[in-house]
Design an enzyme around this catalytic site. Structure first.
Site, short mmCIF file in Angstrom:
data_model
loop_
_atom_site.label_atom_id
_atom_site.label_comp_id
_atom_site.label_asym_id
_atom_site.label_seq_id
_atom_site.Cartn_x
_atom_site.Cartn_y
_atom_site.Cartn_z
N SER A 116 -21.60 9.51 11.08
CA SER A 116 -21.51 10.24 11.97
C SER A 116 -21.21 11.77 11.50
O SER A 116 -21.14 11.95 10.26
CB SER A 116 -19.32 9.98 12.30
N TYR A 137 -10.64 8.87 11.91
CA TYR A 137 -12.70 8.67 11.71
C TYR A 137 -12.96 9.27 10.65
O TYR A 137 -13.51 9.58 10.13
CB TYR A 137 -12.35 9.35 13.16
#
Length: 255
Positions: free
Chosen positions: A140, A153
């Site tokens: 990501s 995350y």
């Protein structure tokens, strides 16, 4: 007719939907036999139906170390060693640092960092022995920057990019490449869940929440899952790309 004994083998985790489904379909169209794993048998069946070539559906929990070992054993028994690993399974959680629980923190590490590590560790010996292999982790842009309310995350994605870079350095002379693809906000079920979370926490409409995520990309829209799959296939086909975190984010984060 293709000789199935010489067809290369790919494994896609988190293959039931979204990016994983697109990657699996593209690899299948490119001539790979594709092993598909995720928790949902129904979702995997949907992915298998979209793949033009041979698939192997192996549902299970990728965070379970015993399942990872069994997954590879089943693939090797059916088809032989995995040539391409796409570690796509992942999830997110939204909470401030002080409201992030130990359970949420551990879940992010288990799924987004430890599971790719175990899959990579299991895949590399055969790749090195054959002097050819491709590993692509779906990370990501959160692997490169920090944003509020996604600390667990972000930590897991920073960690997995470090794993990719170290592993790539270890096997660079052995015909094996290891890369990460780092998307921005992609039009997938995971982003749908993010939109629902914004709606619940802020009272915005669904369209307002989706537009806010789209605006994070300078191109003014969400990334498509096929655009992410394009980057994955580039890593699979190009042996000179390794140790990279390739952004697919509409220009949001400088490389």
């Amino acid at each position: 007719m293709a000789d199935t004994q010489t067809m290369p083998v790919a494994l896609v985790t988190g293959a039931g939907r979204g990016i994983g489904r697109s990657v699996a379909s593209r690899l299948s169209a490119a001539g790979y036999r594709v092993a598909l794993t995720a928790r949902s048998v129904e979702d995997l069946a949907g992915t298998a139906a979209e793949c033009p070539g041979e698939t192997l559906v192996l549902p299970g929990d990728i965070t379970d170390p015993a399942f990872v070992d069994q997954l590879y054993a089943d693939i090797e028994a059916a088809w032989g060693a995995v040539s391409v690993l796409v570690a796509n399974a992942g999830a997110g959680v939204s909470a401030s640092v002080v409201r992030t629980t130990d359970e949420e923190w551990q879940r992010m590490l288990d799924l987004n960092l430890t599971a790719p590590f175990r899959c990579l560790r299991r895949a590399l010996p055969a790749m090195v022995e054959r002097r050819h292999g491709r590993v692509v982790v779906i990370a990501s842009v959160a692997a490169k920057i920090g944003e509020p309310y996604i600390s667990a995350y972000t930590a897991s994605k920073h960690g997995v990019l470090g794993l990719v870079r170290s592993a790539a350095a270890e096997v660079a002379t052995k015909g094996v490449t290891v890369n990460a693809v780092c998307p921005g906000y992609v039009d997938t079920p995971m982003t749908d869940a993010t939109v629902r979370g914004i709606v619940e926490k802020t009272g915005r409409s669904e369209q307002e929440a989706r537009s806010a995520l789209a605006s994070k990309q300078p191109i003014g829209r969400l990334i498509t899952r096929d655009e992410v799959a394009d980057a994955v296939l580039l890593c699979v086909t190009n042996g000179a790309i390794t140790g990279q975190g390739i952004n697919v984010d509409g220009g949001a984060v400088p490389s």
